[in-house]
Design an enzyme around this catalytic site. Structure first.
Site: not given
Length: 541
Positions: A111-112, A275, A277, A279-280, A342, A361, A363, A374
């Site tokens: 992820s991030h 980010d 991957d 998703d953010r 979470t 979320e 985040s 997300k």
């Protein structure tokens, strides 16, 4: 089928988003193989099943994809669908699992977290609805990993991940697909591309920072090619296995260049980042940063302006540490508000049951029932759709929102890589005092309630306890504290601070000034400095 003898690794317990470790850990002989085989043993996919595989392009991605393909062949899968070059954003992978009715998918991402040879790597299993595996499956995977003694893998050459079409590994069909196509088509179904395109043609300027991560190709195709934003709108748009040496977390620390661009006198109208991957998301307007909690609330309030949500929302779900801004939107819309632990897997059950439409979320993750993850670019496109219809700026929209619902000043303080013993002691200490806190005064704040959050899923009645401490004050403000499960070294303590101001209150305070009493209260109640040996948080978002 060919089997290789192995011995267990004791550290293969998946966290909230799969198994994440340093690259060097995953590079150990048998390490990735043990975990993948543990997944396959637990899920017991029927012979001939379809598996989706892809990742965010970080270092070691292609190596593990080739391993996963050979292991899928040896474990009886009939088809593997993999993104070209090994690339699939997490939301695109979720969409592909759902569209192909795959049994599940392996998403290779941390992820991030930073990438590169000295960075992080991760493997996450997503189930057939496209969402992360629930706790009962991840617990079973860990139990199997603790006793595994063999794994199955084909002795076969690497698949050509660069060429679209079908190839074979023994009886397994490997289908290499364009990673952007299906996802972009889904976005065109949800949003009014004509309205967004007209807004951009009329002079609306935007800037998207892909952070040298997976969303670069998606943003180039959607924002520039399909919506007509000029070349250069997408910056850092070529994925790199070390994310260009940067940390691909879309916050005000790691996306600082975008923030400064948006705060300048000649700033674009809209700024966003995603980010590692995909998703953010980070959302900015000219001269304004929109917190993820406020973004969730604002999107929920106006989602009906996009074609895909014109029928209205069935409900809103937010993670417990996310601010209560969305609660007030749900109340006004007279729809359900779900407060969950979470982890996106908790939202999946609600979405499948038709109990929620939009989830978020703090985040920087926001999404809807279009997939079961997300989705950073989805949030960007919903923002653009709303702005195109409303014909106002981001700052004007948020000011109007606060005048309607009140404003929740919000920040998250992260203490990263701290000693696990100190973090555990802090959490144990505050949990022991919870029953005594109501009525206690800290400065001008009076504790109204305090608890250790537990959640009973309304769809399956499974209870998740010990999800984080909530300290709520009279007037609607609160402090939340929990340990994060997304790091790879030491412990990460997260302290969430929120202050509520009603619609007729002070809506123009600087966030730091608004939260100063809560920062002092958090230190007084938690003794953060003595437990962490830190004078200040490492990251404030």
């Amino acid at each position: 089928m060919p089997e290789i003898a192995t011995t267990p690794f004791a550290d293969q317990k998946p966290g909230t988003s799969g198994l994440r470790k340093k690259v060097r850990i995953f590079q150990q002989p048998h390490y990735a193989e043990n975990f993948i085989q543990s997944v396959f043993d637990v899920i017991e996919a029927p012979a001939g099943a379809t598996l989706v595989v892809g990742g965010d392009g970080r270092f070691h991605n292609r190596v593990v994809i080739q391993t996963a393909i050979r292991m899928a062949a040896a474990n009886g899968f009939g088809r593997v669908v993999v993104g070209q070059g090994g690339i699939l954003s997490t939301p695109a992978a979720s969409n592909l699992i759902r569209k192909r009715q795959a049994f599940g998918g392996l998403i290779l991402s941390a992820s991030h977290n930073p990438g590169g040879p000295d960075g992080d790597f991760g493997i996450k299993y997503n189930v057939g609805n496209g969402g992360p595996a629930p706790a009962k499956i991840t617990d079973a995977i860990f139990a199997r990993a603790c006793e595994i003694d063999r794994y199955r893998i084909m002795d076969a050459p690497d698949v050509d991940l660069g060429t679209l079409g079908e190839q074979r590994v023994s009886d397994l069909v490997v289908e290499v697909v364009a990673p952007v196509a299906d996802y972009a088509a889904l976005m065109e179904q949800l949003f009014d591309f004509d309205a967004i395109r007209a807004m951009i043609a009329g002079g609306f300027r935007l800037s998207f920072d892909a952070m040298h991560a997976v969303t670069g190709p998606y943003a180039h195709e959607i924002l520039e090619n399909r919506l007509g934003a000029p070349a250069g709108t997408v910056v850092n748009g070529t994925p790199q296995d070390d994310f260009g040496g940067h940390h691909p977390d879309p916050n005000l620390v790691h996306a600082r260049a975008l923030y400064e661009r948006m705060m300048a006198a000649d700033a674009p109208d809209f700024g966003a980042a995603s980010d590692g991957d995909g998703d953010r998301n980070l959302i900015l307007g000219r001269g304004i940063f929109v917190t993820p909690s406020d973004s969730l609330a604002a999107l929920a309030a106006d989602a009906h302006l996009a074609p895909g949500y014109a029928a209205g929302l069935k409900g809103i779900a937010r993670s417990m540490p996310t601010s209560q801004a969305a609660d007030r939107v749900a109340a006004k819309l007279d729809i359900l508000l779900h407060e969950t632990p979470t982890g996106w897997k908790f939202f999946g059950n609600l979405l499948d049951a038709g109990m929620a439409t939009i989830c978020g979320e703090e985040s920087a993750g926001t999404g809807s029932d279009h997939v079961r993850e997300k989705d950073g670019l989805w949030a960007v496109l919903l923002w653009l759709n709303i702005l195109a219809v409303r014909k106002i700026s981001v700052a004007e929209l948020m000011t109007e929102h606060w005048r309607t619902y009140g404003r929740t000043y919000y920040a998250r303080h992260d203490y990263e890589g701290i000693a696990t013993r100190g973090a555990d002691a802090l959490m144990a200490g505050i949990r022991e005092r919870l029953a005594m806190l109501p009525g206690e005064t800290v400065g001008d704040l009076t504790v109204e309630t305090a608890d250790d959050f537990a959640y009973t899923d309304p769809t399956d009645e499974i209870t998740s306890s010990g999800q984080g401490v909530r300290i709520c004050f009279a007037g609607g403000s609160r402090i939340v504290v929990r340990l994060s499960g997304t790091g790879t070294q030491g412990a990460t303590l997260r302290v969430y601070l929120e202050r509520y101001e009603p619609a007729d209150g002070r809506l123009d305070l600087a966030t730091g000034d608004a939260l100063a009493p809560l920062v002092a209260a958090a230190e007084a109640l938690l003794s953060i400095r003595s437990h962490t040996d830190r004078k200040a948080p490492d990251v404030v978002t």
